[in-house]
Motif scaffolding. Structure first.
Motif, short mmCIF file in Angstrom:
data_model
loop_
_atom_site.label_atom_id
_atom_site.label_comp_id
_atom_site.label_asym_id
_atom_site.label_seq_id
_atom_site.Cartn_x
_atom_site.Cartn_y
_atom_site.Cartn_z
N VAL A 222 11.35 -34.96 16.35
CA VAL A 222 12.28 -34.97 17.47
C VAL A 222 13.47 -35.87 17.16
N THR A 223 14.58 -35.57 17.80
CA THR A 223 15.73 -36.47 17.80
C THR A 223 15.56 -37.45 18.95
N VAL A 224 15.77 -38.74 18.67
CA VAL A 224 15.73 -39.76 19.70
C VAL A 224 17.14 -40.31 19.88
N LEU A 225 17.66 -40.16 21.09
CA LEU A 225 18.95 -40.74 21.46
C LEU A 225 18.71 -42.00 22.28
N TYR A 226 19.51 -43.02 22.04
CA TYR A 226 19.39 -44.27 22.79
C TYR A 226 20.59 -44.40 23.72
N ALA A 227 20.31 -44.55 25.02
CA ALA A 227 21.36 -44.62 26.02
C ALA A 227 21.35 -45.98 26.70
N THR A 228 22.45 -46.71 26.59
CA THR A 228 22.62 -47.94 27.36
C THR A 228 23.75 -47.80 28.37
N THR A 229 24.54 -46.75 28.25
CA THR A 229 25.51 -46.39 29.28
C THR A 229 25.16 -44.98 29.73
#
Length: 317
Positions: A222-229
């Motif tokens: 899987v692709t993991v995206l990290y969101a802080t905004t």
């Protein structure tokens, strides 16, 4: 075949042992010295830590007492004078209790400011449900024009606070938490980061849940995206990640440290032209009436690494 690969994160900031809330105090105190436009409004919470700043700037560090509606009203009034107000208390008292004032004194009046919360969804279980606010981001979603930052580490909190303070007259919410990831990542206040790449689905990890998501998806394609905004939602990053899916459509899992499903509409809008499925994981609506610990609350909501792995694997099939 598992095609997942890690993505380099050069330039990560130093790792420190303080909390996001402590970093908020230190960076805001420094910037009050440097920026005469910055003003801080408090409602008792964290007041002791800001005592030196209040002594140095009595006209720009204001404690209104336990009056949360007034807290927001004063912040909106300061914005009308041209100042950049920073308004702070626990999330439940900053967004939920004075929501009408947030809607009117910032939104309707067309003013900007920075709301900085503490305590997050369930950071202080012994405080009871009055001190929990899993619905704060969903509630702000009913209003127009708010930027929402959800840092996952004190270093990220500092970067996003600085970004928010310098953001002209925008309306910004910075959601601080006692939970944090082991190491910071460079953040720009705009985009999701790609942490891993894979072809069987996309998992978006928000703020302090990144470490749990990485542990849960270890070995998954899987692709993991990290969101802080999270607001504005990074449509382009999600579409790009979905484009790497190998099954003819896109399976997306959102893992958020607040109300489950808060960002499902945003993900659906981003993928309007792509066949897709979306699973929203986060804090459940059922009230947990026993105090317990933060970790026990995470497990009860299915946000620990083991529970996330089972839920993500079941969805991806």
């Amino acid at each position: 075949m598992n095609t997942t690969k890690a993505v380099e994160t050069p330039g990560a900031a130093r790792t420190t042992a303080d909390t996001m809330r402590e970093r908020f105090v230190s960076v805001t105190s420094r910037l009050l010295d440097e920026d005469p436009r910055l003003a801080l409004v408090l409602a008792e919470v964290t007041m002791d830590a800001f005592r030196p700043a209040q002594e140095a700037h009595p006209d720009r560090v204001i404690n209104v007492g336990i009056r949360e509606q007034l807290l927001i009203g004063v912040g909106g009034g300061l914005a009308l004078t041209g100042l950049r107000p920073v308004v702070h208390t626990f999330a439940s008292f900053l967004v939920e209790r004075p929501f009408e004032q947030v809607k009117l004194d910032f939104g309707h009046q067309g003013t900007g400011g920075v709301l900085v919360s503490a305590s997050a969804s369930y950071d202080w279980p012994s405080g009871g449900y009055t001190h929990m606010a899993p619905g704060d981001v969903a509630l702000l979603d009913t209003l127009d024009g708010w930027t929402v930052h959800v840092p996952g580490h004190p270093d990220e909190a500092e970067a996003l606070l600085r970004h928010a303070y310098a953001a002209g007259d925008d309306k910004v919410y910075v959601r601080l938490s006692a939970q944090k990831n082991a190491a910071p990542r460079p953040v720009d206040g705009l985009r999701f980061q790609t942490v891993r790449e894979g072809g069987a689905g996309v998992v978006v990890a928000v703020g302090p849940l990144l470490d749990n998501v990485l542990a849960a998806t270890e070995g998954m394609d899987v692709t993991v995206l990290y969101a802080t905004t999270v607001r504005p939602f990074d449509d382009a990053a999600l579409r790009a990640a979905a484009g790497r899916s190998t099954g003819g459509g896109a399976d997306v899992v959102l893992v958020e440290p607040y109300l489950a499903g808060t960002s499902t509409a945003a993900a659906n809008d981003a993928l309007q032209q792509v066949p897709h499925r979306v699973l929203g994981l986060g804090v459940g609506r059922a009230e947990l009436r026993r105090y317990g610990t933060v970790d026990e609350h995470s497990a009860a909501h299915g946000l620990d690494a083991g529970s996330l792995r089972r839920r993500i694997a079941a969805f991806l099939g």
